[in-house]
Design a protein around this motif. Sequence first.
Motif, short mmCIF file in Angstrom:
data_model
loop_
_atom_site.label_atom_id
_atom_site.label_comp_id
_atom_site.label_asym_id
_atom_site.label_seq_id
_atom_site.Cartn_x
_atom_site.Cartn_y
_atom_site.Cartn_z
N LEU A 108 19.18 52.76 58.52
CA LEU A 108 19.68 52.03 59.69
C LEU A 108 19.84 50.54 59.43
CD1 LEU A 108 17.65 53.75 62.58
CD2 LEU A 108 20.07 54.06 62.01
N VAL A 109 19.07 50.00 58.48
CA VAL A 109 19.17 48.56 58.22
C VAL A 109 20.37 48.21 57.34
CG1 VAL A 109 16.65 48.35 58.37
CG2 VAL A 109 17.72 48.55 56.13
N ASN A 110 20.99 49.21 56.72
CA ASN A 110 22.07 48.93 55.77
C ASN A 110 23.25 48.22 56.41
OD1 ASN A 110 20.37 50.37 54.14
ND2 ASN A 110 21.92 51.80 53.37
N ARG A 111 23.48 48.46 57.69
CA ARG A 111 24.65 47.88 58.35
C ARG A 111 24.56 46.37 58.47
NH1 ARG A 111 21.41 49.66 62.57
NH2 ARG A 111 21.29 48.30 64.43
N TRP A 112 23.39 45.81 58.25
CA TRP A 112 23.20 44.36 58.37
C TRP A 112 23.52 43.64 57.06
CZ3 TRP A 112 22.13 42.52 63.17
CH2 TRP A 112 21.62 43.43 64.10
N PHE A 113 23.84 44.39 56.01
CA PHE A 113 23.99 43.77 54.69
C PHE A 113 25.34 44.08 54.06
CE2 PHE A 113 19.39 44.57 55.17
CZ PHE A 113 18.92 43.27 55.01
N ARG A 114 25.71 43.22 53.12
CA ARG A 114 26.86 43.44 52.25
C ARG A 114 26.54 42.81 50.89
NH1 ARG A 114 30.96 39.18 55.25
NH2 ARG A 114 29.69 37.30 54.93
N ILE A 115 27.32 43.16 49.89
CA ILE A 115 27.16 42.59 48.56
C ILE A 115 28.41 41.76 48.27
CG2 ILE A 115 26.82 43.02 46.11
CD1 ILE A 115 24.48 44.00 47.68
N THR A 116 28.27 40.45 48.22
CA THR A 116 29.40 39.57 47.88
C THR A 116 29.19 38.89 46.54
OG1 THR A 116 28.41 37.71 49.09
CG2 THR A 116 29.91 39.14 50.31
N THR A 117 27.97 38.99 46.01
CA THR A 117 27.68 38.42 44.69
C THR A 117 27.14 39.53 43.79
OG1 THR A 117 25.47 37.78 45.47
CG2 THR A 117 27.21 36.12 45.58
N PRO A 118 27.55 39.57 42.54
CA PRO A 118 27.10 40.64 41.64
C PRO A 118 25.65 40.42 41.23
CG PRO A 118 28.38 39.04 40.43
CD PRO A 118 28.46 38.62 41.87
N PRO A 119 25.03 41.40 40.57
CA PRO A 119 23.69 41.18 40.02
C PRO A 119 23.66 39.90 39.19
CG PRO A 119 24.27 43.49 39.83
CD PRO A 119 25.50 42.77 40.32
N PHE A 120 22.60 39.12 39.36
CA PHE A 120 22.54 37.80 38.74
C PHE A 120 21.78 37.78 37.42
CE2 PHE A 120 19.49 38.20 42.25
CZ PHE A 120 18.28 38.12 41.57
N ARG A 121 21.19 38.89 37.03
CA ARG A 121 20.47 38.91 35.75
C ARG A 121 20.60 40.30 35.13
NH1 ARG A 121 16.01 37.63 37.58
NH2 ARG A 121 14.94 39.64 37.55
N LYS A 122 20.97 40.36 33.86
CA LYS A 122 21.14 41.63 33.17
C LYS A 122 20.12 41.80 32.05
CE LYS A 122 25.99 42.49 34.22
NZ LYS A 122 27.26 43.06 33.70
N LEU A 123 19.93 43.04 31.66
CA LEU A 123 19.07 43.35 30.52
C LEU A 123 19.87 43.17 29.23
CD1 LEU A 123 17.17 46.62 31.52
CD2 LEU A 123 16.15 44.40 31.07
N ARG A 124 19.38 42.35 28.35
CA ARG A 124 20.05 42.14 27.07
C ARG A 124 19.54 43.22 26.10
NH1 ARG A 124 19.26 36.32 25.07
NH2 ARG A 124 21.13 36.81 23.84
N VAL A 125 20.29 44.28 26.02
CA VAL A 125 19.84 45.48 25.31
C VAL A 125 19.46 45.18 23.86
CG1 VAL A 125 20.54 47.78 24.52
CG2 VAL A 125 21.22 46.97 26.79
N ASN A 126 20.20 44.30 23.21
CA ASN A 126 19.97 44.05 21.79
C ASN A 126 18.99 42.91 21.52
OD1 ASN A 126 21.76 46.06 20.68
ND2 ASN A 126 23.46 44.80 21.40
N HIS A 127 18.45 42.31 22.56
CA HIS A 127 17.56 41.16 22.35
C HIS A 127 16.26 41.25 23.15
CE1 HIS A 127 20.74 39.01 20.19
NE2 HIS A 127 21.57 39.43 21.13
N SER A 128 16.24 41.98 24.25
CA SER A 128 15.05 42.03 25.10
C SER A 128 13.90 42.75 24.40
CB SER A 128 15.37 42.73 26.42
OG SER A 128 16.32 42.01 27.16
N SER A 129 12.69 42.31 24.73
CA SER A 129 11.49 42.93 24.16
C SER A 129 11.21 44.27 24.84
CB SER A 129 10.29 42.00 24.36
OG SER A 129 9.99 41.87 25.73
N LEU A 130 10.26 45.00 24.27
CA LEU A 130 9.86 46.28 24.86
C LEU A 130 9.38 46.10 26.29
CD1 LEU A 130 9.19 49.35 24.46
CD2 LEU A 130 6.91 48.61 23.74
#
Length: 277
Positions: free
Chosen positions: A201-223
């Motif tokens: 029921l709370v979903n109607r109050w939200f929208r996504i106008t900005t993409p995810p702001f941080r990604k996992l660097r698959v080839n550089h991130s630690s375990l």
Amino acid sequence: NLWLKEKQGKALLPSATDNESVDSFLANVRKKERLHRRSSPMHSSPTVTVLFPFDPNTADSTTLSDLGLSDFVISNILKYRAKGGIFRTPEAFRRIYGLTSEQYEALHPYVRIGIHNRLRRQDTAMSRPATVFRDSTTLYPVTVKYVEGTVIDLNMADTVMLKHIPGIGSGLARMIVAYRNRLGGFHAVSQLQEIPYIDTLVNRWFRITTPPFRKLRVNHSSLDRLRSHPYMDFYKAKAIIEYRRKRGNLKDIAQLSLFEEFSEEDLKRLMPYLSFE
């Protein structure tokens, strides 16, 4: 005269009590020096601050602290807002007393000024104190809620804004922000249902106008960094680390589909959060 000289000579010699006082004093000095060395920045372990989008007009003290700001700077921001001050541009945030140029340059790309603050004064529902009602023994604070039809950006809302959504209190607001930071940002409103106790029921109050702001660097991130993401676990992270160790960098998500640790559903959920750079 001889008696007087003997008396004066004895007075110059420290008594047992004097020796104990001096020893106690020196012990306290050494103790303070040890405590000072322990609390010195050179002996403290460095902390890593993960930056994320925020609106300086609505961010609460917890959010500002998570961004690495000191209590002194946070106090100046809250005082400025309490007096009616509004940040209408990201550059206006630079004027806060105590904010260093290095801090401003680091935070500037993450400053998001809400449209209502860019065009006019802050909404009164956001700035006025919570209503209070009383029974015979107790005062109960009541948070003013948004009117029906209000929609806010799920990736920009801080705990203060979230508490104005009907059905969301302080506890759920903190859970949403914490989960968003673990994800690196929401890419779909439906991800809210991955958080316990949050109804659709709370979903109607939200929208996504900005993409995810941080990604996992698959080839550089630690375990540990890989496994900390909600859509990863130890075995998935270890499979990536082992592949990198034996064969080098991964080129795209298609290679992950060959790992038995990743199901098709896992890859669909992870796709917006992986960077192969």
